[in-house]
Design a protein around this motif. Structure first.
Motif, PDB file in Angstrom:
ATOM      1  N   GLY A 312       0.804  -1.214   0.000  1.00 28.28           N
ATOM      2  CA  GLY A 312       0.000   0.000   0.000  1.00 28.28           C
ATOM      3  C   GLY A 312       0.836   1.262   0.000  1.00 28.28           C
ATOM      4  O   GLY A 312       0.549   2.217  -0.741  1.00 28.28           O
ATOM      5  N   LEU A 313       1.887   1.283   0.800  1.00 28.20           N
ATOM      6  CA  LEU A 313       2.712   2.488   0.895  1.00 28.20           C
ATOM      7  C   LEU A 313       3.486   2.760  -0.393  1.00 28.20           C
ATOM      8  O   LEU A 313       3.613   3.910  -0.821  1.00 28.20           O
ATOM      9  N   THR A 314       4.000   1.701  -1.025  1.00 26.68           N
ATOM     10  CA  THR A 314       4.740   1.916  -2.272  1.00 26.68           C
ATOM     11  C   THR A 314       3.810   2.351  -3.403  1.00 26.68           C
ATOM     12  O   THR A 314       4.176   3.204  -4.217  1.00 26.68           O
ATOM     13  N   LEU A 315       2.603   1.786  -3.438  1.00 26.99           N
ATOM     14  CA  LEU A 315       1.666   2.217  -4.479  1.00 26.99           C
ATOM     15  C   LEU A 315       1.194   3.650  -4.239  1.00 26.99           C
ATOM     16  O   LEU A 315       0.943   4.394  -5.192  1.00 26.99           O
ATOM     17  N   ALA A 316       1.054   4.034  -2.984  1.00 21.34           N
ATOM     18  CA  ALA A 316       0.700   5.425  -2.698  1.00 21.34           C
ATOM     19  C   ALA A 316       1.814   6.361  -3.151  1.00 21.34           C
ATOM     20  O   ALA A 316       1.564   7.426  -3.730  1.00 21.34           O
ATOM     21  N   ALA A 317       3.055   5.945  -2.920  1.00 22.69           N
ATOM     22  CA  ALA A 317       4.193   6.758  -3.357  1.00 22.69           C
ATOM     23  C   ALA A 317       4.287   6.819  -4.872  1.00 22.69           C
ATOM     24  O   ALA A 317       4.789   7.810  -5.440  1.00 22.69           O
ATOM     25  N   THR A 318       3.779   5.789  -5.539  1.00 18.58           N
ATOM     26  CA  THR A 318       3.801   5.774  -7.007  1.00 18.58           C
ATOM     27  C   THR A 318       3.063   6.971  -7.588  1.00 18.58           C
ATOM     28  O   THR A 318       3.451   7.517  -8.632  1.00 18.58           O
ATOM     29  N   GLY A 319       2.003   7.414  -6.907  1.00 13.13           N
ATOM     30  CA  GLY A 319       1.225   8.546  -7.400  1.00 13.13           C
ATOM     31  C   GLY A 319       1.980   9.853  -7.403  1.00 13.13           C
ATOM     32  O   GLY A 319       1.543  10.811  -8.046  1.00 13.13           O
ATOM     33  N   LEU A 320       3.106   9.898  -6.684  1.00 16.27           N
ATOM     34  CA  LEU A 320       3.904  11.121  -6.636  1.00 16.27           C
ATOM     35  C   LEU A 320       4.955  11.178  -7.743  1.00 16.27           C
ATOM     36  O   LEU A 320       5.753  12.130  -7.794  1.00 16.27           O
ATOM     37  N   SER A 321       4.959  10.179  -8.628  1.00 19.05           N
ATOM     38  CA  SER A 321       5.983  10.115  -9.677  1.00 19.05           C
ATOM     39  C   SER A 321       5.894  11.344 -10.588  1.00 19.05           C
ATOM     40  O   SER A 321       4.829  11.648 -11.136  1.00 19.05           O
ATOM     41  N   PRO A 322       7.012  12.033 -10.797  1.00 20.86           N
ATOM     42  CA  PRO A 322       6.982  13.220 -11.655  1.00 20.86           C
ATOM     43  C   PRO A 322       7.104  12.894 -13.136  1.00 20.86           C
ATOM     44  O   PRO A 322       6.849  13.754 -13.984  1.00 20.86           O
ATOM     45  N   HIS A 323       7.529  11.658 -13.454  1.00 21.41           N
ATOM     46  CA  HIS A 323       7.792  11.295 -14.848  1.00 21.41           C
ATOM     47  C   HIS A 323       7.410   9.827 -15.058  1.00 21.41           C
ATOM     48  O   HIS A 323       7.485   9.010 -14.125  1.00 21.41           O
ATOM     49  N   PRO A 324       6.969   9.436 -16.265  1.00 24.33           N
ATOM     50  CA  PRO A 324       6.615   8.034 -16.523  1.00 24.33           C
ATOM     51  C   PRO A 324       7.721   7.044 -16.177  1.00 24.33           C
ATOM     52  O   PRO A 324       7.439   5.936 -15.709  1.00 24.33           O
ATOM     53  N   TYR A 325       8.992   7.418 -16.394  1.00 25.59           N
ATOM     54  CA  TYR A 325      10.074   6.494 -16.067  1.00 25.59           C
ATOM     55  C   TYR A 325      10.143   6.225 -14.563  1.00 25.59           C
ATOM     56  O   TYR A 325      10.439   5.113 -14.127  1.00 25.59           O
ATOM     57  N   VAL A 326       9.869   7.248 -13.776  1.00 27.59           N
ATOM     58  CA  VAL A 326       9.847   7.067 -12.319  1.00 27.59           C
ATOM     59  C   VAL A 326       8.676   6.172 -11.925  1.00 27.59           C
ATOM     60  O   VAL A 326       8.788   5.332 -11.022  1.00 27.59           O
ATOM     61  N   LEU A 327       7.555   6.328 -12.620  1.00 31.17           N
ATOM     62  CA  LEU A 327       6.393   5.483 -12.356  1.00 31.17           C
ATOM     63  C   LEU A 327       6.718   4.015 -12.610  1.00 31.17           C
ATOM     64  O   LEU A 327       6.285   3.133 -11.860  1.00 31.17           O
ATOM     65  N   ILE A 328       7.466   3.739 -13.655  1.00 33.50           N
ATOM     66  CA  ILE A 328       7.857   2.358 -13.961  1.00 33.50           C
ATOM     67  C   ILE A 328       8.671   1.766 -12.822  1.00 33.50           C
ATOM     68  O   ILE A 328       8.456   0.618 -12.400  1.00 33.50           O
ATOM     69  N   VAL A 329       9.609   2.547 -12.292  1.00 31.11           N
ATOM     70  CA  VAL A 329      10.451   2.059 -11.188  1.00 31.11           C
ATOM     71  C   VAL A 329       9.598   1.774  -9.950  1.00 31.11           C
ATOM     72  O   VAL A 329       9.732   0.716  -9.310  1.00 31.11           O
ATOM     73  N   TRP A 330       8.716   2.694  -9.606  1.00 31.38           N
ATOM     74  CA  TRP A 330       7.861   2.489  -8.435  1.00 31.38           C
ATOM     75  C   TRP A 330       6.917   1.304  -8.632  1.00 31.38           C
ATOM     76  O   TRP A 330       6.618   0.569  -7.671  1.00 31.38           O
TER      77      TRP A 330
END
Length: 440
Positions: A312-330
């Motif tokens: 839950g915490l990592t998926l919540a942090a995923t929403g803060l991704s500033p760029h699609p590449y960061v979203l992929i990592v999260w």
């Protein structure tokens, strides 16, 4: 790595007698589930030229399949796979064949397609719960069973990635209705091969003597363990935790799929959706295999709470991704906790259920996950556009974090409650054994 760890490797799971044959048959049949959803939507859309009809029929199919899953699993527990699984699988395959035939020509009535889809959903054979119950029989060592369940969860997830790819290949060379026919062939072949496995024979013997006593000893000896429904409502907080957490994980992942699409639209990068979902699946596969290979000291219930909180915490942090590449990592990091959480839920269900109710207990966990995923998809559609995406990600993660916090707070009560249930069943069994047998 110690010799004990080597002895409890994934290779040891597959070297177990009848494991490869039984597992392979179950995977063959379950590949049908990875293909049928996309095949059904494409076939109905081509036959009716209506997305509304296709969506409605698919929703009816999924709803009946999910809601009736515990009932079908209960039939397997009661009658055994050879008497219950074969007719269910045969009816499911015939109904899928009927859908393939009905969607082969344009203008098929939507009502007819809906009736066939509802009937097929009601007959979906519980191959996953059956295989997990067979794992419990094939692999009595709990540490090795953890590896077996992890392998099963990862393999099932890969099937749901492979299935749509196979449908994509089929629609390039044939009509979408062929995908339904192939799904019918896979589930019938896999079910028949599973039923014919020697591993199923032990199930039949267990069904004949569910309480460890021969039925001919008379009515006074027919004392059964507490029913699964009683456990759910009164005496098995561990099983309730597994079901609630599984539903919360389903909510989290069901919302995530739609939120990723919204994120891609916001950043005008639609190609990133496939990469994000692939990263989630890849992380889940890696996490599941690593998790299954570790000999954990903590019991299953605290582990499930930790895994749910981390997811839950990592998926919540995923929403803060500033760029699609960061979203992929999260997404990849979040995936590390998906398969382990699902695996642990199934392990808890197996621990809490009596041998005569294992299939149904596992089916409840699976049903909770699917119901949570479906409900979250619908609810998330109402959130997107009304709230910022980071808020939507946090709201989607909230149920799984809450379930983890609740489980950690109640962990001492869980242990005492489970001990009370086991003690009650021991007393019931002891009373049954002390009764004199009645012989005519």
């Amino acid at each position: 790595m110690s010799s004990s760890s080597m002895a409890l490797s994934y290779a040891a799971v597959l070297r177990t007698r009848y494991a490869c044959r039984t597992f392979g048959a179950a995977l063959l049949g379950r590949l049908s589930y990875g293909m049928v959803s996309l095949s059904l939507v494409l076939a109905i859309k081509e036959a009716t030229n209506s997305y509304a009809v296709a969506g409605t029929v698919m929703a009816l199919f999924g709803l009946t399949s999910v809601l009736l899953s515990p009932t079908r699993a209960g039939l397997i527990d009661r009658y055994g796979p050879r008497r219950a699984l074969l007719p269910v699988a045969a009816a499911y395959a015939l109904l899928l064949t009927g859908l393939a035939f009905a969607t082969s020509w344009p203008g098929a009535p939507g009502v007819l397609l809906g009736v066939l889809a509802v009937s097929a959903g009601a007959c979906t054979p519980p191959l996953g719960p059956v295989m997990r119950t067979l794992w419990s029989d094939l692999v009595p060592d709990r540490r090795l069973l953890q590896r077996a369940y992890s392998l099963d969860t990862v393999a099932e997830e890969l099937l749901f990635v492979t299935g749509p790819l196979l449908v994509g290949v089929l629609v390039h060379v044939a009509a979408p209705s062929v995908g339904l026919a192939v799904s019918a062939a896979l589930v019938s072949t896999g079910s028949l091969a599973l039923i014919s496995s020697p591993a199923v024979r032990g199930w039949v013997a267990r069904e004949k003597t569910p309480a460890g006593l021969a039925p001919e000893e008379g009515p006074v000896s027919a004392v059964q363990p507490a029913p699964l429904r009683w456990r759910l409502l009164h005496g098995s907080p561990g099983l309730r935790q597994a079901i609630a957490t599984s539903a919360a994980v389903g909510v989290c992942l069901g919302a995530f799929d739609l939120l990723v699409i919204a994120f891609a639209d916001e950043h005008r990068d639609p190609e990133v959706v496939a990469w994000v979902l692939a990263a989630l699946s890849g992380g889940s596969a890696i996490g599941g295999l690593v998790y299954g290979a570790v000999a954990w000291r903590a019991s299953s219930r605290p582990r499930l709470a930790f895994l749910a909180a981390a997811l839950g915490l990592t998926l919540a942090a995923t929403g803060l991704s500033p760029h699609p590449y960061v979203l992929i990592v999260w997404a990849a990091l979040s995936g590390l906790f998906v398969a382990p959480a699902i695996t642990t839920g199934y392990l808890i269900a197996d621990e809490c259920a009596s041998p005569a109710a294992r299939t149904k207990a596992g089916a409840w966990v699976n049903t909770a996950f699917n119901a949570g995923s479906a409900g979250a998809t619908a609810a998330t559609g109402l959130l997107v556009g009304r709230f910022p995406l980071p808020v939507c990600f946090s709201l989607a993660a909230a149920p799984v974090v809450f379930s983890a916090a609740t489980a950690l707070r109640r962990s001492p009560l869980v242990a005492r409650g489970t001990a009370a249930v086991l003690e009650l069943e021991r007393e019931r069994t002891s009373d049954a054994e002390q009764q004199p047998s009645v012989n005519g």
